[in-house]
Scaffold this motif. Sequence first.
Motif, mmCIF file in Angstrom:
data_model
loop_
_atom_site.group_PDB
_atom_site.id
_atom_site.type_symbol
_atom_site.label_atom_id
_atom_site.label_comp_id
_atom_site.label_asym_id
_atom_site.label_seq_id
_atom_site.Cartn_x
_atom_site.Cartn_y
_atom_site.Cartn_z
ATOM 1 N N UNK A 5 53.596 46.890 9.006
ATOM 2 C CA UNK A 5 52.504 46.370 8.189
ATOM 3 C C UNK A 5 52.236 44.919 8.559
ATOM 4 N N UNK A 6 51.055 44.450 8.191
ATOM 5 C CA UNK A 6 50.608 43.124 8.608
ATOM 6 C C UNK A 6 50.088 42.347 7.408
ATOM 7 N N UNK A 7 50.455 41.073 7.321
ATOM 8 C CA UNK A 7 49.850 40.122 6.394
ATOM 9 C C UNK A 7 49.150 39.050 7.224
ATOM 10 N N UNK A 8 47.883 38.797 6.909
ATOM 11 C CA UNK A 8 47.115 37.785 7.640
ATOM 12 C C UNK A 8 46.552 36.754 6.676
ATOM 13 N N UNK A 9 46.697 35.491 7.029
ATOM 14 C CA UNK A 9 46.093 34.394 6.278
ATOM 15 C C UNK A 9 44.831 33.957 7.015
ATOM 16 N N UNK A 10 43.738 33.789 6.266
ATOM 17 C CA UNK A 10 42.450 33.461 6.868
ATOM 18 C C UNK A 10 41.788 32.311 6.117
ATOM 19 N N UNK A 11 40.842 31.655 6.782
ATOM 20 C CA UNK A 11 40.133 30.518 6.200
ATOM 21 C C UNK A 11 38.801 30.940 5.602
ATOM 22 N N UNK A 47 44.639 35.657 1.751
ATOM 23 C CA UNK A 47 45.574 36.500 2.483
ATOM 24 C C UNK A 47 45.184 37.955 2.306
ATOM 25 N N UNK A 48 45.230 38.705 3.398
ATOM 26 C CA UNK A 48 45.037 40.146 3.328
ATOM 27 C C UNK A 48 46.311 40.825 3.825
ATOM 28 N N UNK A 49 46.563 42.022 3.326
ATOM 29 C CA UNK A 49 47.779 42.740 3.709
ATOM 30 C C UNK A 49 47.479 44.221 3.839
ATOM 31 N N UNK A 50 48.028 44.825 4.873
ATOM 32 C CA UNK A 50 47.895 46.271 5.036
ATOM 33 C C UNK A 50 49.054 46.971 4.335
ATOM 34 N N UNK A 51 48.905 48.249 4.146
ATOM 35 C CA UNK A 51 50.030 49.075 3.746
ATOM 36 C C UNK A 51 50.881 49.375 4.975
ATOM 37 N N UNK A 52 52.143 49.762 4.808
ATOM 38 C CA UNK A 52 52.956 50.139 5.970
ATOM 39 C C UNK A 52 52.412 51.406 6.622
ATOM 40 N N UNK A 116 47.348 23.394 5.543
ATOM 41 C CA UNK A 116 46.260 24.364 5.664
ATOM 42 C C UNK A 116 46.366 25.004 7.053
ATOM 43 N N UNK A 117 47.227 25.983 7.152
ATOM 44 C CA UNK A 117 47.541 26.629 8.420
ATOM 45 C C UNK A 117 47.757 28.113 8.156
ATOM 46 N N UNK A 118 47.192 28.941 9.010
ATOM 47 C CA UNK A 118 47.158 30.387 8.764
ATOM 48 C C UNK A 118 47.992 31.137 9.794
ATOM 49 N N UNK A 119 48.943 31.906 9.287
ATOM 50 C CA UNK A 119 49.815 32.678 10.157
ATOM 51 C C UNK A 119 49.579 34.171 10.020
ATOM 52 N N UNK A 120 50.313 34.912 10.832
ATOM 53 C CA UNK A 120 50.317 36.373 10.787
ATOM 54 C C UNK A 120 51.760 36.816 10.647
ATOM 55 N N UNK A 121 52.051 37.573 9.597
ATOM 56 C CA UNK A 121 53.413 38.041 9.322
ATOM 57 C C UNK A 121 53.452 39.552 9.513
ATOM 58 N N UNK A 122 54.380 40.007 10.320
ATOM 59 C CA UNK A 122 54.479 41.436 10.637
ATOM 60 C C UNK A 122 55.777 41.983 10.079
ATOM 61 N N UNK A 123 55.660 43.031 9.262
ATOM 62 C CA UNK A 123 56.808 43.688 8.652
ATOM 63 C C UNK A 123 57.101 44.993 9.403
ATOM 64 N N UNK A 124 58.339 45.165 9.810
ATOM 65 C CA UNK A 124 58.765 46.406 10.465
ATOM 66 C C UNK A 124 59.955 46.959 9.696
ATOM 67 N N UNK A 125 59.925 48.243 9.390
ATOM 68 C CA UNK A 125 60.960 48.836 8.551
ATOM 69 C C UNK A 125 62.306 48.884 9.281
#
Length: 358
Positions: A5-11, A47-52, A116-125
């Motif tokens: 799954x992915x979490x993205x921070x956007x401006x 921030x937006x986030x997908x489901x796994x 004020x900085x936007x990252x991408x966080x990736x979750x792996x089971x």
Amino acid sequence: MRSVGVEEELLLVDPSSGEPRAASGTVLASTPDDSTLEKELHREQLEIATRPRTLIEDLAAEVWRWRGEAAHRARRAGTELVALATSPLPVVPSLSVDERYQRLEEEFGRTAQEQLACGCHIHVSVDSDDEGVAVLDRIRPWLPTLLALSANSPFWQGTDTRYSSYRSRVWGRWPSSGPVEPFGSAENYHRRVQEMLATGTLIDEGMIYFDARLSRHYPTVEIRVADVCLQSDDTVLLAALTRGLVETAARAWRAGEPPDPAGIGLLRLATWRAGRSGLSGRLVHPLTWTPAPAEAVVRALLDHVSEALEDTGDLGFAKERLDTLMGRGNGARIQREELHRTGDLRSVVEECVRRTTL
């Protein structure tokens, strides 16, 4: 197959000036309860986030869907959504109304105010904390390569920083951020976290800002080193490579292969170089710890995870998208090329708004 799954921070930016706009409250006020849109540290962010997901094509559809949904709601609020890891134009950020965020500002001052900085966080089971920590120990050398691929923040307060990912430099101001030594076991990992909290320096466990960590809320490892990617295709590529890294590391652990013993000093240098060069220069090769062309390092990453990617059916996808990314360039290159073409940072933001929902 491991879920990802992915979490993205956007401006959020002004449609006319391109400057960040403190509008997250307005955007979120019209968001339904089942939405995955959330506020972030500053009101100029969402921030937006997908489901796994287990199938990479399903993840791609979700990333594209939620970027589109967020962009639609941003426009209804009179703003535009843009996947930039830092603002090209000058900004004085405004903190979100939140007790925890207020505590961060009180304790960390300008570090929090300017974050004020936007990252991408990736979750792996992962199957357990033991497997998760074994993975964290073994993916460390490859995390700078993920940063180089995603680099999307060359500008800061209206000037070219000479970095491809200046976000990584801004993020590095937090006292708990960056690479870590191998933990060896889940017990040691949790002990280290408690020792850090016991210093009284961090306000809570959420401030364990390692480049990769065990998630507090999900049975996942959370890889946090990347900039938010300009285009959704690159986000999905990053997720596929990251899942490949996790699976490759877990297999090495089960086979009894020890992690690379490289210390924090080497890892910090490799991370700095990745943030500075991106894909436009030389990186520190994680197999030799010597300089190498970015193309060679990226191809080494693909080779490293190719067996895991083949087993999930993602190898062809990863090769194709990686060729596209290396030919087109990452967000940092696209931003600089647009500035060279137009001479106008507002045009850079406008072009990036267009690419955010491609």
